[in-house]
Design an enzyme around this catalytic site. Structure first.
Site, PDB file in Angstrom:
ATOM      1  N   MET A   1      27.057 -20.366 -23.599  1.00 28.09           N
ATOM      2  CA  MET A   1      26.295 -19.302 -24.295  1.00 28.09           C
ATOM      3  C   MET A   1      25.065 -19.424 -25.488  1.00 28.09           C
ATOM      4  SD  MET A   1      28.322 -16.155 -25.346  1.00 28.09           S
ATOM      5  CE  MET A   1      28.666 -16.011 -23.434  1.00 28.09           C
TER       6      MET A   1
ATOM      7  N   TYR B   1      31.092 -27.899 -19.358  1.00 26.15           N
ATOM      8  CA  TYR B   1      31.800 -27.139 -18.645  1.00 26.15           C
ATOM      9  C   TYR B   1      31.626 -27.417 -17.324  1.00 26.15           C
ATOM     10  CZ  TYR B   1      32.465 -23.199 -21.776  1.00 26.15           C
ATOM     11  OH  TYR B   1      33.653 -22.500 -22.972  1.00 26.15           O
TER      12      TYR B   1
ATOM     13  N   LYS C   1       3.843  -4.082 -21.732  1.00 31.52           N
ATOM     14  CA  LYS C   1       4.851  -3.450 -21.192  1.00 31.52           C
ATOM     15  C   LYS C   1       6.267  -4.528 -21.586  1.00 31.52           C
ATOM     16  CE  LYS C   1       4.461  -4.852 -16.524  1.00 31.52           C
ATOM     17  NZ  LYS C   1       4.807  -4.080 -15.391  1.00 31.52           N
TER      18      LYS C   1
ATOM     19  N   ARG D   1       5.062   0.619  -3.025  1.00 32.62           N
ATOM     20  CA  ARG D   1       6.305   0.929  -3.687  1.00 32.62           C
ATOM     21  C   ARG D   1       5.753   2.071  -4.259  1.00 32.62           C
ATOM     22  NH1 ARG D   1       6.331  -3.505  -8.613  1.00 32.62           N
ATOM     23  NH2 ARG D   1       4.715  -2.378  -9.231  1.00 32.62           N
TER      24      ARG D   1
END
Length: 353
Positions: A298, A250, A33, A129
């Site tokens: 990023m 940063y 999955k 669940r």
């Protein structure tokens, strides 16, 4: 070409599947999955086609992708179906489905089907669940049988804390499962990755190895012989030196305590590497231990080359893999390996083995 890539070792994937099957001692559905936990579901399923007893995915769309790629093995939908219209595709593509709540049970009872289904009936043994509880398990089993639309029923449950060997929750769940399914015929499936590795009493007719297939050991100590399947790596794209007292990146989080040689690496949080890891997070630089310095950006991150005089432009940097376990990066980021692996994107994927 940008050097950032995920190198996927399919031989390691097969090794881990064989280890899981041997430890469990019975059949095993390879859980692919979420795009095989970020590794590429089709390529991973194809690599296991001669080995696996079947596969498990989350929902219908993931199963159809495998069928379209030529995977003919049994495929289990772990979330089951979301509405009755999906049952037609389930039948046409010979898929297996989990039934874990009343609405799914009613869909089967009320929908005409061309062929009977293979159903995995889920027991809520304590995770709270999904699944039927207590006497409702036997009642759901009887209704499935009475519908005349079911060819086979496997009884299953899922563990909440199988990766915590010092906690008694898993044995308690095993006992609740046994009590709820007492007297009901059918195969049993209990063991996820943690249970395969750590709880022999949870073994049944079918295992469901997930994260362990990809070499991220869910158990403390990581001593089970798993091989990492993904190596996330890139290369140094620029080098500079900064003086003592100079900030880097940063937020100026890192401030050099001495003259520091800095390597700029083509990898960032847009590629799936976690932004939140601290200074000192391990990397491997041309095969030698190294460390990250400065905040992850990023598209780029920075590493300390001061103790690596031979490293420079083009030097290989492993972010996780055989030398830097993904679990170590997950700990540094305050998360789990599952999340890191599933989040890898934008980089090239290369397959070996």
């Amino acid at each position: 070409m940008r050097p950032a890539r995920a190198l996927i070792d399919l031989a390691a994937l097969r090794h881990n599947y064989h280890l899981a099957r041997a430890r469990h001692g019975a059949r095993a559905l390879a859980v692919v999955k979420a795009n095989a936990y970020g590794h590429g579901a089709v390529r991973c399923a194809q690599a296991l086609a001669d080995e696996a007893d079947g596969f498990a995915v989350a929902f219908l769309g993931e199963a159809l992708e495998l069928r379209e790629a030529g995977i003919t093995h049994p495929i289990l939908l772990l979330e089951g179906v979301f509405d009755a219209t999906e049952l037609d595709a389930v039948v046409r593509h010979a898929l297996w489905i989990v039934v874990h709540h009343e609405a799914q049970l009613r869909m089967i009872e009320t929908t005409p089907l061309a062929r009977p289904l293979n159903v995995w009936l889920k027991v809520n043994s304590g995770m709270n669940r999904a699944g039927f509880v207590g006497d409702a398990v036997a009642e759901a089993w009887r209704r499935l049988q009475a519908s005349g639309k079911v060819a086979d029923i496997t009884l299953m449950t899922h563990f909440a804390r199988a990766d915590e060997p010092e906690v008694i929750a898993t044995p308690a769940q095993v006992e609740r499962f046994k009590a709820a399914t007492a007297g009901l015929p059918g195969s049993r499936s209990l063991a996820n990755s943690g249970a395969i590795l750590g709880w022999p009493q949870a073994r049944g007719d079918w295992a469901r190895p997930g994260i362990l297939l990809y070499g991220a050991d869910p158990m403390p100590g990581e001593g089970n012989g798993l091989q990492p399947v993904m190596t996330l790596e890139s290369a140094v794209m620029a080098v500079r030196e900064i003086d003592a007292g100079e900030p880097l990146g940063y937020g100026a989080r890192f401030v050099a305590e001495r003259r520091t040689r800095v390597g700029l690496v083509a990898m960032g949080y847009a590629d799936g590497y976690p932004r939140v890891v601290p200074d000192g997070t391990p990397v491997a630089i041309d095969g030698r231990p190294g460390r990250l310095i400065g905040r992850v950006s990023m598209d780029m991150l920075t590493i300390d080359l001061t103790g690596h005089p031979d490293a420079g432009l083009g030097s290989r940097v492993e972010l996780w893999g055989r030398q830097v376990p993904v679990n170590h990066i997950a700990t540094a980021a305050g998360t789990i390996a599952y999340e890191l692996l599933c989040n890898v994107k934008r980089v090239r994927f290369n397959y070996i083995g």
